[in-house]
Design a protein around this motif. Structure first.
Motif, PDB file in Angstrom:
ATOM      1  N   GLU A 177       0.827  -1.212   0.000  1.00 35.90           N
ATOM      2  CA  GLU A 177       0.000   0.000   0.000  1.00 35.90           C
ATOM      3  C   GLU A 177       0.863   1.265   0.000  1.00 35.90           C
ATOM      4  O   GLU A 177       0.633   2.186  -0.784  1.00 35.90           O
ATOM      5  N   LEU A 178       1.849   1.304   0.872  1.00 33.49           N
ATOM      6  CA  LEU A 178       2.711   2.481   0.969  1.00 33.49           C
ATOM      7  C   LEU A 178       3.579   2.648  -0.269  1.00 33.49           C
ATOM      8  O   LEU A 178       3.766   3.759  -0.775  1.00 33.49           O
ATOM      9  N   ASP A 179       4.097   1.541  -0.797  1.00 32.98           N
ATOM     10  CA  ASP A 179       4.945   1.631  -1.983  1.00 32.98           C
ATOM     11  C   ASP A 179       4.137   2.108  -3.190  1.00 32.98           C
ATOM     12  O   ASP A 179       4.637   2.855  -4.029  1.00 32.98           O
ATOM     13  N   ALA A 180       2.864   1.714  -3.258  1.00 30.40           N
ATOM     14  CA  ALA A 180       2.004   2.189  -4.349  1.00 30.40           C
ATOM     15  C   ALA A 180       1.853   3.708  -4.285  1.00 30.40           C
ATOM     16  O   ALA A 180       1.833   4.388  -5.326  1.00 30.40           O
ATOM     17  N   LEU A 181       1.773   4.257  -3.075  1.00 33.63           N
ATOM     18  CA  LEU A 181       1.704   5.718  -2.926  1.00 33.63           C
ATOM     19  C   LEU A 181       2.986   6.375  -3.432  1.00 33.63           C
ATOM     20  O   LEU A 181       2.943   7.380  -4.157  1.00 33.63           O
ATOM     21  N   TYR A 182       4.112   5.818  -3.052  1.00 33.65           N
ATOM     22  CA  TYR A 182       5.395   6.370  -3.516  1.00 33.65           C
ATOM     23  C   TYR A 182       5.516   6.279  -5.037  1.00 33.65           C
ATOM     24  O   TYR A 182       5.986   7.209  -5.683  1.00 33.65           O
ATOM     25  N   LEU A 183       5.077   5.164  -5.607  1.00 35.33           N
ATOM     26  CA  LEU A 183       5.143   5.020  -7.064  1.00 35.33           C
ATOM     27  C   LEU A 183       4.251   6.044  -7.758  1.00 35.33           C
ATOM     28  O   LEU A 183       4.614   6.591  -8.801  1.00 35.33           O
ATOM     29  N   GLY A 184       3.096   6.315  -7.171  1.00 32.03           N
ATOM     30  CA  GLY A 184       2.216   7.347  -7.713  1.00 32.03           C
ATOM     31  C   GLY A 184       2.874   8.713  -7.672  1.00 32.03           C
ATOM     32  O   GLY A 184       2.779   9.507  -8.616  1.00 32.03           O
ATOM     33  N   MET A 185       3.571   8.994  -6.588  1.00 33.26           N
ATOM     34  CA  MET A 185       4.292  10.266  -6.471  1.00 33.26           C
ATOM     35  C   MET A 185       5.427  10.344  -7.482  1.00 33.26           C
ATOM     36  O   MET A 185       5.670  11.402  -8.070  1.00 33.26           O
TER      37      MET A 185
END
Length: 117
Positions: free
Chosen positions: A99-107
């Motif tokens: 979940e957190l890595d998906a946020l970073y990838l979106g950023m």
């Protein structure tokens, strides 16, 4: 006998000079480039990119600037490495990591979205 003040103040024979500073905000450190935020309706990724760009703009920067985008990408890479370390040390579980890595990838996609890539 009266006490003399420890610091009597400015010497009237040598008036103090006042230094004034302009109150205008400082110019951006980097050449500003036009930000290309996609037109409505925005996808979630475009909304995230626009939100990040708004934050950078408040500080006189833009993610469409090559140097700023590079530093942003490096910083998120470091954050992702720390996230990986948190997963390996079991501070977070695999699901939380995803979940957190998906946020970073979106950023990480923001500079490309804003730059029209």
């Amino acid at each position: 006998m009266s006490a003399e003040p420890a610091h009597p103040g400015p010497d009237p024979r040598h008036p103090a000079r006042v230094i004034t500073f302009p109150t205008a905000s400082r110019p951006p450190r980097h050449k500003r480039q036009e930000t290309r935020v996609p037109a409505e309706p925005l996808t979630p990724e475009q909304r995230l990119a626009a939100s990040l760009e708004k934050t950078f703009a408040k500080h006189g920067h833009t993610l469409t600037d090559e140097t700023t985008a590079e530093v942003f990408t490096i910083t998120l890479g470091i954050a992702r490495d720390m996230l990986e370390g948190a997963r390996h040390s079991e501070a977070i579980n695999d699901g939380q990591h995803r979940e957190l890595d998906a946020l970073y990838l979106g950023m990480l996609a923001a500079p490309g979205i804003l730059g029209g890539e």
